[in-house]
Design an enzyme around this catalytic site. Sequence first.
Site, PDB file in Angstrom:
ATOM      1  N   LYS A 119      50.888   6.173  12.941  1.00 24.80           N
ATOM      2  CA  LYS A 119      50.521   5.754  11.583  1.00 24.80           C
ATOM      3  C   LYS A 119      50.561   6.965  10.654  1.00 24.80           C
ATOM      4  O   LYS A 119      50.138   8.069  11.046  1.00 24.80           O
ATOM      5  CB  LYS A 119      49.111   5.140  11.627  1.00 24.80           C
ATOM      6  N   SER A 135      45.392  -2.536   8.177  1.00 28.35           N
ATOM      7  CA  SER A 135      46.282  -1.659   7.455  1.00 28.35           C
ATOM      8  C   SER A 135      47.363  -1.004   8.316  1.00 28.35           C
ATOM      9  O   SER A 135      48.337  -0.489   7.770  1.00 28.35           O
ATOM     10  CB  SER A 135      45.478  -0.551   6.781  1.00 28.35           C
ATOM     11  N   SER A 146      41.622  -2.634  11.271  1.00 20.49           N
ATOM     12  CA  SER A 146      43.028  -2.304  11.004  1.00 20.49           C
ATOM     13  C   SER A 146      43.916  -2.076  12.214  1.00 20.49           C
ATOM     14  O   SER A 146      45.128  -1.900  12.054  1.00 20.49           O
ATOM     15  CB  SER A 146      43.114  -1.073  10.105  1.00 20.49           C
TER      16      SER A 146
HETATM   17  N1  GLN Z   1      40.999  -4.428   5.855  1.00 16.56           N
HETATM   18  C1  GLN Z   1      39.836  -3.575   5.807  1.00 16.56           C
HETATM   19  C2  GLN Z   1      39.844  -2.817   4.509  1.00 16.56           C
HETATM   20  O1  GLN Z   1      40.654  -3.100   3.709  1.00 16.56           O
HETATM   21  C3  GLN Z   1      39.825  -2.654   6.997  1.00 16.56           C
HETATM   22  C4  GLN Z   1      40.794  -1.563   6.865  1.00 16.56           C
HETATM   23  C5  GLN Z   1      40.801  -0.629   8.025  1.00 16.56           C
HETATM   24  O2  GLN Z   1      40.281  -0.927   9.103  1.00 16.56           O
HETATM   25  N2  GLN Z   1      41.348   0.543   7.800  1.00 16.56           N
HETATM   26  O3  GLN Z   1      39.067  -1.958   4.266  1.00 16.56           O
END
Ligand code: GLN
Length: 475
Positions: free
Chosen positions: A75, A150, A174
């Site tokens: 990532k 994400s 995410s």
């Molecule tokens: N979807 C969640 C957010 O937007 C979690 C994101 C994540 O785990 N990085 O914050």
Amino acid sequence: MRSAVDIATAVGSGSTTAVSVLEQHFAEIDARESDIHAFNLVMRDRAFEMAAAVDATVAAGGDAGPMAGVPVALKDNLCTEGIDTTCSSRILEGWKPPYDATVVERLRDAGAVFVGKTNLDEFAMGSSTENSAFGPTKNPLDTMRVPGGSSGGSAAAVAAGFASVGFGSDTGGSIRQPAAYCGLVGVKPTYGAVSRYGLIAFASSLDQIGPFTHDVADAALSMEVIGGHDPKDSTSIDVDRLDISSCLGRGVEGMRVGLIKELHGVADADVTARVVASAEALEAAGAEVVEVSVPAALYGLTAYYLVAPAEASSNLARFDGVRYGNRVDGPDVTAMMRNTRTDGFGAEVQARIMLGTFALSAGYYDAFYGKAQKLRTLVRQEFDTAYESVDLMLSATAPSVAFEFGAKADPMAMYRCDICTIPSSLAGDAAMSVPFGTGEAGMPVGVQLLAPAMGEATMFQAAAVLEAEGGEVRV
Ligand code: GLN
């Protein structure tokens, strides 16, 4: 060959070469990456150099490591020395970190080969990878649909066969949610089990790095390679090495598994049906499945959207046009910082920074941030109480299968994608998503296994049972 365990065994024993494994993966990249857009950066030349080095070690009779020749996708919020690391944000475009994240270092030492840096929602804020400054990533199983987020790029890279293993970060879901959307295994380790050194921070008290894999054995191997104490991360747990693989065959006989009452029914019917089927599969394998109540789980989302933006507003203050990445000049330093941050951050990141700054501001701190912290403590306590009577808990990973692009234009609808994953993030416990058949439109469904802190080995035992019983996922 797509399994990391198989690749490492074959490369390590000399029955195949890391270069030929990499060629197979690049054939997939060449065929589909222009459509999928899993990567912000494809590292073709470096990857072939790394693969050749692994082959040279094997040819010289050396030990090439437990992930010898395994093509890995990283990532793009994991620091890689001298290699662009953007967080899919314009503000960091062109920035090259001066050091490697600990996870990156451990993977390299284990013989992994890095194929590229993957796309994400900007600064890991989002659930669909639609919030990337560099354009969205498509779900390889259905390109009309999102891969989740994400860490959508890493999930898509593995699902499309561009890499055998992907690494992402999970702050509120995410890794688990994109794993569910792409038919993969995805692990959110216990907070502190994996070093965060070199992971660009979103919400430091929640962030954890973990793997996306085709199967449970690969996830166990990945956790063993990246996990364990790191003196460079003061929140890392003092355990030398995680031992998970040796527990995989032990089954679930006598185990107690709690189906989380409050999360049961928040999902669509097709997903809930698979959760019920997974509970039955564990029962058939000898576990006792009971209903457990964690009432605060439903408030997790509210607490998270105060705690995480608060931490983000502080963490992202460092991107000021002075030290990292892009700068947009102005007549004085304040104007320069304002111009840089206005131009460099996308709309969602700006909204989160403002939300977090507000929640932390004098006069509102107790009412918002303070209250959210109390709620977080309540979640933690209720999880602890639940784990007095069960070994593991079970829920859906996400309320639906992967949705179509643009389907969650309302931010609240997008935030709700994490309703099942956020509670264990707040608690700091371990959790993972395991594919368990398919739902609407034949898309994969993930079920979530949750374990107490450092309960990874038990969690993986149950994951192995679900994998054996789950039916085919078309990846
Ligand atoms: N979807 C969640 C957010 O937007 C979690 C994101 C994540 O785990 N990085 O914050």
